[in-house]
Write a protein that holds these residues in place. Sequence first.
Motif, short mmCIF file in Angstrom:
data_model
loop_
_atom_site.label_atom_id
_atom_site.label_comp_id
_atom_site.label_asym_id
_atom_site.label_seq_id
_atom_site.Cartn_x
_atom_site.Cartn_y
_atom_site.Cartn_z
N ARG A 23 16.07 -7.35 -4.91
CA ARG A 23 14.74 -7.72 -5.37
C ARG A 23 13.69 -7.48 -4.29
O ARG A 23 12.57 -7.04 -4.58
CB ARG A 23 14.73 -9.19 -5.80
CG ARG A 23 15.45 -9.43 -7.13
CD ARG A 23 15.59 -10.91 -7.43
NE ARG A 23 16.07 -11.13 -8.81
CZ ARG A 23 16.44 -12.32 -9.29
NH1 ARG A 23 16.40 -13.40 -8.49
NH2 ARG A 23 16.84 -12.44 -10.53
N ALA A 24 14.06 -7.75 -3.04
CA ALA A 24 13.13 -7.52 -1.94
C ALA A 24 12.84 -6.03 -1.77
O ALA A 24 11.69 -5.63 -1.52
CB ALA A 24 13.70 -8.11 -0.65
N GLU A 25 13.89 -5.21 -1.89
CA GLU A 25 13.67 -3.77 -1.75
C GLU A 25 12.81 -3.23 -2.89
O GLU A 25 11.96 -2.36 -2.68
CB GLU A 25 15.01 -3.04 -1.70
CG GLU A 25 15.77 -3.26 -0.40
CD GLU A 25 17.11 -2.56 -0.37
OE1 GLU A 25 17.44 -1.85 -1.36
OE2 GLU A 25 17.84 -2.72 0.63
N ALA A 26 13.01 -3.75 -4.09
CA ALA A 26 12.16 -3.34 -5.21
C ALA A 26 10.70 -3.72 -4.93
O ALA A 26 9.78 -2.94 -5.19
CB ALA A 26 12.64 -3.99 -6.51
N ALA A 27 10.49 -4.93 -4.41
CA ALA A 27 9.13 -5.36 -4.07
C ALA A 27 8.54 -4.50 -2.95
O ALA A 27 7.35 -4.16 -2.97
CB ALA A 27 9.14 -6.82 -3.64
N LEU A 28 9.38 -4.12 -1.98
CA LEU A 28 8.92 -3.28 -0.88
C LEU A 28 8.42 -1.93 -1.39
O LEU A 28 7.31 -1.49 -1.04
CB LEU A 28 10.06 -3.07 0.12
CG LEU A 28 9.83 -2.02 1.21
CD1 LEU A 28 8.67 -2.42 2.11
CD2 LEU A 28 11.10 -1.79 2.02
N TYR A 29 9.22 -1.28 -2.22
CA TYR A 29 8.83 0.04 -2.72
C TYR A 29 7.61 -0.05 -3.65
O TYR A 29 6.78 0.86 -3.69
CB TYR A 29 10.00 0.70 -3.43
CG TYR A 29 11.15 1.00 -2.50
CD1 TYR A 29 10.92 1.49 -1.21
CD2 TYR A 29 12.48 0.76 -2.88
CE1 TYR A 29 11.97 1.75 -0.35
CE2 TYR A 29 13.53 1.03 -2.01
CZ TYR A 29 13.27 1.51 -0.75
OH TYR A 29 14.31 1.77 0.11
N THR A 30 7.51 -1.16 -4.37
CA THR A 30 6.33 -1.36 -5.21
C THR A 30 5.07 -1.50 -4.36
O THR A 30 4.02 -0.94 -4.68
CB THR A 30 6.50 -2.60 -6.10
OG1 THR A 30 7.67 -2.45 -6.91
CG2 THR A 30 5.30 -2.81 -7.00
N GLN A 31 5.19 -2.25 -3.26
CA GLN A 31 4.05 -2.41 -2.35
C GLN A 31 3.67 -1.08 -1.70
O GLN A 31 2.48 -0.75 -1.57
CB GLN A 31 4.37 -3.44 -1.27
CG GLN A 31 4.44 -4.87 -1.76
CD GLN A 31 3.08 -5.39 -2.22
OE1 GLN A 31 2.04 -4.88 -1.82
NE2 GLN A 31 3.10 -6.39 -3.08
N LEU A 32 4.66 -0.31 -1.29
CA LEU A 32 4.37 1.00 -0.69
C LEU A 32 3.72 1.92 -1.71
O LEU A 32 2.79 2.67 -1.38
CB LEU A 32 5.67 1.63 -0.16
CG LEU A 32 6.26 1.00 1.10
CD1 LEU A 32 7.64 1.59 1.39
CD2 LEU A 32 5.34 1.23 2.31
N ALA A 33 4.19 1.88 -2.95
CA ALA A 33 3.62 2.74 -4.00
C ALA A 33 2.17 2.39 -4.27
O ALA A 33 1.36 3.27 -4.60
CB ALA A 33 4.44 2.60 -5.28
N ALA A 34 1.82 1.11 -4.11
CA ALA A 34 0.45 0.68 -4.38
C ALA A 34 -0.55 1.31 -3.42
O ALA A 34 -1.74 1.39 -3.72
CB ALA A 34 0.36 -0.84 -4.31
N ARG A 35 -0.08 1.75 -2.25
CA ARG A 35 -0.96 2.34 -1.25
C ARG A 35 -0.89 3.86 -1.25
O ARG A 35 -1.38 4.50 -0.31
CB ARG A 35 -0.62 1.80 0.14
CG ARG A 35 -0.68 0.27 0.22
CD ARG A 35 -0.40 -0.20 1.64
NE ARG A 35 -1.48 0.19 2.53
CZ ARG A 35 -2.57 -0.54 2.77
NH1 ARG A 35 -2.73 -1.69 2.14
NH2 ARG A 35 -3.50 -0.12 3.60
N ARG A 36 -0.24 4.43 -2.26
CA ARG A 36 -0.11 5.88 -2.35
C ARG A 36 -0.48 6.35 -3.74
O ARG A 36 -0.67 5.55 -4.66
CB ARG A 36 1.32 6.31 -1.99
CG ARG A 36 1.60 6.24 -0.50
CD ARG A 36 3.08 6.36 -0.21
NE ARG A 36 3.33 6.58 1.21
CZ ARG A 36 3.27 5.64 2.12
NH1 ARG A 36 2.94 4.41 1.78
NH2 ARG A 36 3.51 5.92 3.39
#
Length: 357
Positions: A23-36
């Motif tokens: 779940r943390a990794e999914a949240a991490l990639y979602t956060q990174l995607a938000a800035r790209r």
Amino acid sequence: MTTTREPQRADVRRWRRYLAEERAEAALYTQLAARRDGEEREILLDLANAEGRHAAHWVQLLGDQIGRERPPSMRSRLLIALARRFGSVFVLALAQRAEARSEYAGDSHATPAMAADERIHEEVIRSLAMRGRAKMSGTFRAAVFGMNDGLVSNLALVMGIGASGLGTSAVLLTGIAGLLAGALSMGAGEYVSVRSQRELLEASTPSPQAHAAVGDLDVNANELALVYRARGMSAEEAQEKAEQRLADYNPTVPPRRIAPHSLEEVGSAWQAAISSFAFFSSGAVIPVLPYALGLTGLTAVLLAAGLVGLALVATGAAVGVLSGAPPMRRALRQLLIGWGAAGVTYLLGLAFGTTVG
């Protein structure tokens, strides 16, 4: 694979940990995607979806033993916080290392597809991080090498002069002179290096004049084939390429440049020079600080060595993170090299001072 027997307490604890990390990794990639945006955003969202599938697997295994949601590791929480605030290549590099630590290959409760996913995810993140590394390589190289050179060279200079027995004012003046001389030298050298590299790449770009001449070429003689042979094609390939080029020739369409990405990776000569000057200065000023504060003797030497040591550890760890290598190993290597060079000059300064005395 699912299990038919009642899971052991150790299994339940491990599955809960896996679930929290997925779940943390999914949240991490979602956060990174938000800035790209564009393709990178889509790739990161696909990764987040894949981690969500993995999380669903552990939810199914846990069943009614899922319990309260467990917090992820401190490392994962830190990565999410960094991604939310920065979203930089350093976060991708750390995520790459996190993917490489997956335990699924040795866990019978994780499916082979999940273990394979994690290995592929590491390569996906490595490739995304590579894009960022390429964009910042010129400036980052100048920054890291500039600061490291400033730290080591001026610490060695200050410790050598200080050990010889000269007064605080002499050591301070020497340190400032070393700072200015080294920073100017680093800045000028970096400018010449990057500028020369850019000129070499620009010289490999097709000439617009050559493009304009294509329409007047003799189709039978076809000198254009020689161009493609000079670029490494066989005679047959070059002839076929030239004939196709002549058939598709449009004088209003400019030639495609072959080196723009390489030029981007090299970076700006002025930017590299200014970064090198600034970072050398920021490193070189650190060993001078104790003497600027009026400290003398062994106290000043130890404080200078300690401050420089902290800075060397920080720069070494940063290089390790960016390269995807263990940061503490790189930090320790940087520290030993810097202190080793300074220690040699300190011993020489002691010997020189004794001889003069």
